[in-house]
Enzyme design. Structure first.
Site, PDB file in Angstrom:
ATOM      1  N   HIS A 148       2.913   4.213   3.144  1.00 13.28           N
ATOM      2  CA  HIS A 148       1.892   5.140   3.129  1.00 13.28           C
ATOM      3  C   HIS A 148       0.430   4.793   4.045  1.00 13.28           C
ATOM      4  O   HIS A 148      -0.487   4.346   3.744  1.00 13.28           O
ATOM      5  CB  HIS A 148       0.977   5.358   1.949  1.00 13.28           C
ATOM      6  CG  HIS A 148       0.969   4.015   0.961  1.00 13.28           C
ATOM      7  ND1 HIS A 148       0.357   2.939   1.290  1.00 13.28           N
ATOM      8  CD2 HIS A 148       1.391   3.922  -0.290  1.00 13.28           C
ATOM      9  CE1 HIS A 148       0.331   1.972   0.204  1.00 13.28           C
ATOM     10  NE2 HIS A 148       0.956   2.534  -0.919  1.00 13.28           N
ATOM     11  N   ASP A 158       5.050   9.138  -2.298  1.00 11.97           N
ATOM     12  CA  ASP A 158       4.023   8.130  -3.283  1.00 11.97           C
ATOM     13  C   ASP A 158       3.956   9.022  -4.431  1.00 11.97           C
ATOM     14  O   ASP A 158       2.466   8.805  -5.040  1.00 11.97           O
ATOM     15  CB  ASP A 158       2.922   7.894  -2.420  1.00 11.97           C
ATOM     16  CG  ASP A 158       2.185   6.504  -3.249  1.00 11.97           C
ATOM     17  OD1 ASP A 158       2.897   5.959  -4.159  1.00 11.97           O
ATOM     18  OD2 ASP A 158       1.370   6.093  -2.869  1.00 11.97           O
ATOM     19  N   LEU A 197       8.813   5.990 -10.679  1.00 15.80           N
ATOM     20  CA  LEU A 197       9.352   6.636 -12.078  1.00 15.80           C
ATOM     21  C   LEU A 197       8.790   6.394 -13.171  1.00 15.80           C
ATOM     22  O   LEU A 197       9.090   6.639 -14.255  1.00 15.80           O
ATOM     23  CB  LEU A 197      10.921   6.510 -11.612  1.00 15.80           C
ATOM     24  CG  LEU A 197      11.455   7.264 -10.671  1.00 15.80           C
ATOM     25  CD1 LEU A 197      13.115   6.899 -10.960  1.00 15.80           C
ATOM     26  CD2 LEU A 197      11.261   8.798 -10.807  1.00 15.80           C
ATOM     27  N   ASP A 257       4.556  -2.919  -4.051  1.00 15.43           N
ATOM     28  CA  ASP A 257       3.658  -1.572  -3.982  1.00 15.43           C
ATOM     29  C   ASP A 257       3.067  -1.287  -5.262  1.00 15.43           C
ATOM     30  O   ASP A 257       3.330  -1.634  -6.240  1.00 15.43           O
ATOM     31  CB  ASP A 257       4.473  -0.380  -3.889  1.00 15.43           C
ATOM     32  CG  ASP A 257       3.680   0.948  -3.604  1.00 15.43           C
ATOM     33  OD1 ASP A 257       2.815   0.854  -2.689  1.00 15.43           O
ATOM     34  OD2 ASP A 257       3.404   1.832  -4.727  1.00 15.43           O
TER      35      ASP A 257
HETATM   36  O1  DOR Z   1      -2.202   5.749  -5.465  1.00 13.54           O
HETATM   37  C1  DOR Z   1      -1.359   4.945  -5.535  1.00 13.54           C
HETATM   38  N1  DOR Z   1      -0.949   5.096  -6.859  1.00 13.54           N
HETATM   39  N2  DOR Z   1      -1.361   4.208  -4.745  1.00 13.54           N
HETATM   40  C2  DOR Z   1      -0.092   2.941  -5.113  1.00 13.54           C
HETATM   41  O2  DOR Z   1      -0.249   2.181  -4.246  1.00 13.54           O
HETATM   42  C3  DOR Z   1       0.253   2.877  -6.422  1.00 13.54           C
HETATM   43  C4  DOR Z   1       0.334   4.186  -7.163  1.00 13.54           C
HETATM   44  C5  DOR Z   1       0.600   3.969  -8.452  1.00 13.54           C
HETATM   45  O3  DOR Z   1       1.529   3.263  -8.798  1.00 13.54           O
HETATM   46  O4  DOR Z   1      -0.044   4.893  -9.467  1.00 13.54           O
HETATM   47 ZN    ZN Z   2       1.072   1.879  -2.623  1.00 17.33          ZN
END
Ligand code: DOR
Ligand code: ZN
Length: 431
Positions: A233, A308, A64, A153
């Site tokens: 993921h 994601d 978010l 993450d």
């Molecule tokens: O592609 C991604 N974007 N993978 C992630 O683990 C983090 C995420 C992001 O925060 O933009």
């Molecule tokens: Zn991730």
């Protein structure tokens, strides 16, 4: 008390043994009754003839971006994007600025979501302070403040010792640790899957073992320590094989897969001529990986689908491929993409897709959602499985426009959404 009668839809909620045409009565914020030909005095009628009525979707993996990156997304826009996609509960990731790594951060997101959010928001707290991978964050205090999941993450927990401690906390508080499995020494500066496409395109590759060695490590740790390991993921066939083996041995592991890893492959990087909206972590993999993911989802080895949803600004993506930010938006296209690409060709039954978007993630998170049982909270998604539409990021409620699906024609649309007994979207329009 306000009453809403959803009439004539096909209700799918396998957890409660339903895959039939039925009417559904909402009273206040609860599901009051499900039955044949219900008629109720004074109820507002929602015509669901020809539609599928599903529990509202639950997403275990959403960015978010608030606080700190509101130019990419904020709680208001991100939760509206969720509602448009049929999601009524979402977990938001703590890789914000500052990182959500204490009670104040968790409370901030909860309060703001309570005031401005279109759907229920469950903040994930960071596993380590500042997501630096060194010192365990105040997991207990954040849990008390309402964090239901913990994750660094965006970054892996590099230290096995730290991950082991995190699993000890997971066991203590009964909360899942969601992982981003990526060994930095193998991943390097990889921008796409390592292999044919990285070679052809002259891009640095990220090998599958950057993911699998970390999964193997964490499965071993969880086997020893206990706790609840939730693998974020998953993207490779080998990842699935490792997880299947651990599950067979009784290790307390669950996992999720994204709509893009289930439907797209590394070939799109080439076909799209270096479109940076094909760049994410983990990267899109091969067709045989993709097929293994679909099979594993169908068979329940992969428990849940999580988007994601990773919104970025135009400038974050409008760079040379290797310098562009990772991630794509997913909330507003998830159901359509999966229905069109997997359900319609017969690779995934609709009821299993719905389960992986509802009951399964709710179970992982430990919340009473993802069900249409009488007495449950009235979080409902009404779907049109026959409606074709073209993806136009200009229509998104999200601030993020970063999707590789621009112009794609998809069959399957979220029509009407109820959160807590209130209609938040009707006929595809947010209220
Ligand atoms: O592609 C991604 N974007 N993978 C992630 O683990 C983090 C995420 C992001 O925060 O933009
Ligand atoms: Zn991730």
């Amino acid at each position: 008390m306000q009453k809403i009668l959803i009439k004539g839809g096909h209700v799918i909620d396998l957890g409660n043994g339903r895959d039939t045409k039925a009417d559904l009565l909402v009273e206040g914020n609860r599901i009051a009754a499900i039955g044949d030909q219900l008629t109720v005095e004074g109820a507002e009628v929602v015509d669901a003839e020809g539609c599928t009525v599903s529990p509202g979707f639950v997403d275990l993996h959403v960015h978010l971006r608030e606080p700190g990156f509101e130019y990419k997304e904020d709680i208001f826009t991100g939760t509206r994007a969720a509602a448009r996609g049929g999601f009524t509960s979402i977990v938001c990731m703590p890789n914000t600025e500052p990182v959500i790594d204490d009670e104040t951060g968790v409370r901030f997101v909860r309060d703001k979501a309570g005031q401005h959010g279109a759907v229920r928001v469950y903040p994930a707290g960071a596993v380590t302070k500042g997501q630096k991978g060194e010192e365990i964050a105040e997991i207990g205090l954040m849990h008390e403040a309402g964090a239901k999941m913990f994750s660094d993450d965006g970054l892996p927990v590099v230290s096995a010792r730290v991950m082991s401690t995190a699993l000890t906390y997971s066991k203590m508080f009964g909360v899942p640790i969601s992982t981003h499995e990526e060994d930095p020494t193998l991943a390097g500066d990889g921008a796409v899957n390592f292999g044919r496409i990285s070679t052809l395109m002259g891009l640095p590759g990220m090998p599958e073992e950057a993911e699998t060695v970390m999964i193997a490590r964490d499965l071993e740790l969880c086997r020893r320590v206990g706790g609840h390991l939730h693998i974020g993921h998953v993207s490779t066939a080998r990842s699935v094989a490792l997880i299947a083996g651990a599950k067979e041995d009784g290790v307390n592991v669950t996992c999720e897969v994204t709509p893009h890893h289930l439907t797209l492959t590394e070939d799109l990087v080439r076909e799209s001529d270096y479109d940076t909206n094909t760049k994410m972590k983990p990267p899109l993999r091969t067709e045989s990986d993709r097929r293994a993911l679909v099979t594993a989802l169908r068979e329940g080895i992969i428990d849940a689908v999580a988007t994601d949803h990773a919104p970025h600004s135009f400038d974050d993506k409008d760079r040379e491929y290797i310098f562009a930010d990772n991630g794509i938006v997913g909330l507003e296209t998830a159901f359509a993409l999966l229905h069109d690409r997997l359900v319609l060709p017969g690779d995934l039954p609709l009821h299993r897709l719905i389960e992986a978007l509802t009951a399964a993630p709710a179970r992982i998170l430990g919340v009473d959602a993802g069900t249409l049982r009488e007495g449950a909270l009235a979080d409902i998604a009404i779907l049109r499985t026959d409606q074709e539409w073209a993806v136009n990021p200009g229509d998104f409620a999200s601030k993020g426009r970063n999707t590789p699906l621009v112009g794609w024609s998809l069959t399957g649309k979220v029509e009407t959404v109820l959160v807590d007994g209130k209609i938040v979207m009707r006929g595809g329009e947010l209220l």
